[in-house]
Design a protein around this motif. Structure first.
Motif, PDB file in Angstrom:
ATOM      1  N   UNK A   1      38.591  40.181  38.364  1.00 27.91           N
ATOM      2  CA  UNK A   1      39.858  40.582  37.556  1.00 27.91           C
ATOM      3  C   UNK A   1      39.937  42.236  37.616  1.00 27.91           C
ATOM      4  N   UNK A   2      38.873  42.926  38.043  1.00 27.32           N
ATOM      5  CA  UNK A   2      39.071  44.282  38.316  1.00 27.32           C
ATOM      6  C   UNK A   2      39.876  44.709  39.391  1.00 27.32           C
ATOM      7  N   UNK A   3      39.889  43.866  40.327  1.00 25.87           N
ATOM      8  CA  UNK A   3      40.597  44.218  41.477  1.00 25.87           C
ATOM      9  C   UNK A   3      41.934  43.368  41.487  1.00 25.87           C
ATOM     10  N   UNK A   4      42.094  42.046  41.014  1.00 30.71           N
ATOM     11  CA  UNK A   4      43.057  41.105  40.832  1.00 30.71           C
ATOM     12  C   UNK A   4      43.394  40.980  39.360  1.00 30.71           C
ATOM     13  N   UNK A   5      44.001  41.816  38.453  1.00 26.91           N
ATOM     14  CA  UNK A   5      43.895  41.318  37.141  1.00 26.91           C
ATOM     15  C   UNK A   5      44.714  40.240  36.794  1.00 26.91           C
ATOM     16  N   UNK A   6      45.602  39.808  37.782  1.00 24.71           N
ATOM     17  CA  UNK A   6      46.407  38.550  37.506  1.00 24.71           C
ATOM     18  C   UNK A   6      45.915  37.188  38.317  1.00 24.71           C
ATOM     19  N   UNK A   7      44.768  37.294  38.686  1.00 25.27           N
ATOM     20  CA  UNK A   7      44.136  36.143  39.733  1.00 25.27           C
ATOM     21  C   UNK A   7      44.296  34.950  38.816  1.00 25.27           C
ATOM     22  N   UNK A   8      44.737  33.914  39.738  1.00 19.37           N
ATOM     23  CA  UNK A   8      44.794  32.444  38.981  1.00 19.37           C
ATOM     24  C   UNK A   8      44.022  31.560  40.224  1.00 19.37           C
ATOM     25  N   UNK A   9      43.172  30.735  39.695  1.00 23.17           N
ATOM     26  CA  UNK A   9      42.473  29.469  40.487  1.00 23.17           C
ATOM     27  C   UNK A   9      43.449  28.531  40.259  1.00 23.17           C
ATOM     28  N   UNK A  10      43.662  27.747  41.367  1.00 19.67           N
ATOM     29  CA  UNK A  10      44.232  26.496  41.484  1.00 19.67           C
ATOM     30  C   UNK A  10      43.350  25.303  42.151  1.00 19.67           C
ATOM     31  N   UNK A  11      42.913  24.255  41.312  1.00 17.99           N
ATOM     32  CA  UNK A  11      41.765  23.172  41.988  1.00 17.99           C
ATOM     33  C   UNK A  11      42.689  22.245  42.795  1.00 17.99           C
TER      34      UNK A  11
END
Length: 138
Positions: free
Chosen positions: A57-67
């Motif tokens: 999140x420090x590099x990609x604050x909006x990161x989302x994982x999708x299984x």
């Protein structure tokens, strides 16, 4: 048991997408170890996983994982993820580019007493670095 572990993995995806400490305590054993290519030593327990999430999140604050796929075999689970986010902070020494990224990962988990006790994470770091403008070779 198969459906129970699939349900737990779906809750785990909720956890990694929200960094909710209550979900961490519910799903991750205090004795859990996490082996990731970004750390030479395994990270441990819910706090270790929170450190992994903070690093991402420090590099990609909006990161989302999708299984994309969840496969269960006994106490082991394999998950194929797609991760999406925007490069808004330093990551592996690369300053924010504002680029949208999409990377794949293949992670393997082991459960004990209904909690994750082990994870081997294998994100496509090369693909990520190339999307951020990194180069291969001289």
């Amino acid at each position: 048991m198969k459906n129970e572990l699939k349900n737990k993995m779906n809750r785990f995806v909720d956890f990694i997408n929200t960094a909710d400490e209550k979900l961490a305590a519910e799903l991750v054993s205090q004795e859990a170890i996490f082996l990731a290519p970004t750390n030479p030593e395994p990270l441990k327990g819910p706090d270790g996983y929170m450190a992994i999430l903070q690093m991402m999140r420090s590099g990609f604050p909006d990161i989302q994982w999708h299984a994309e796929d969840i496969l269960v075999d006994g106490d082991k689970v394999a998950v194929r993820y797609t991760m999406n986010g925007t490069h808004k902070g330093d990551f592996f020494g690369i300053s924010a580019t504002q680029k949208a990224i999409e990377i794949k990962a293949m992670n393997f988990y082991r459960f004990n007493d209904g909690k994750i006790i082990e994870e081997f994470g294998m994100p496509d770091l090369l693909g990520l670095l190339l999307q951020l403008g990194g180069k291969i070779g001289a």
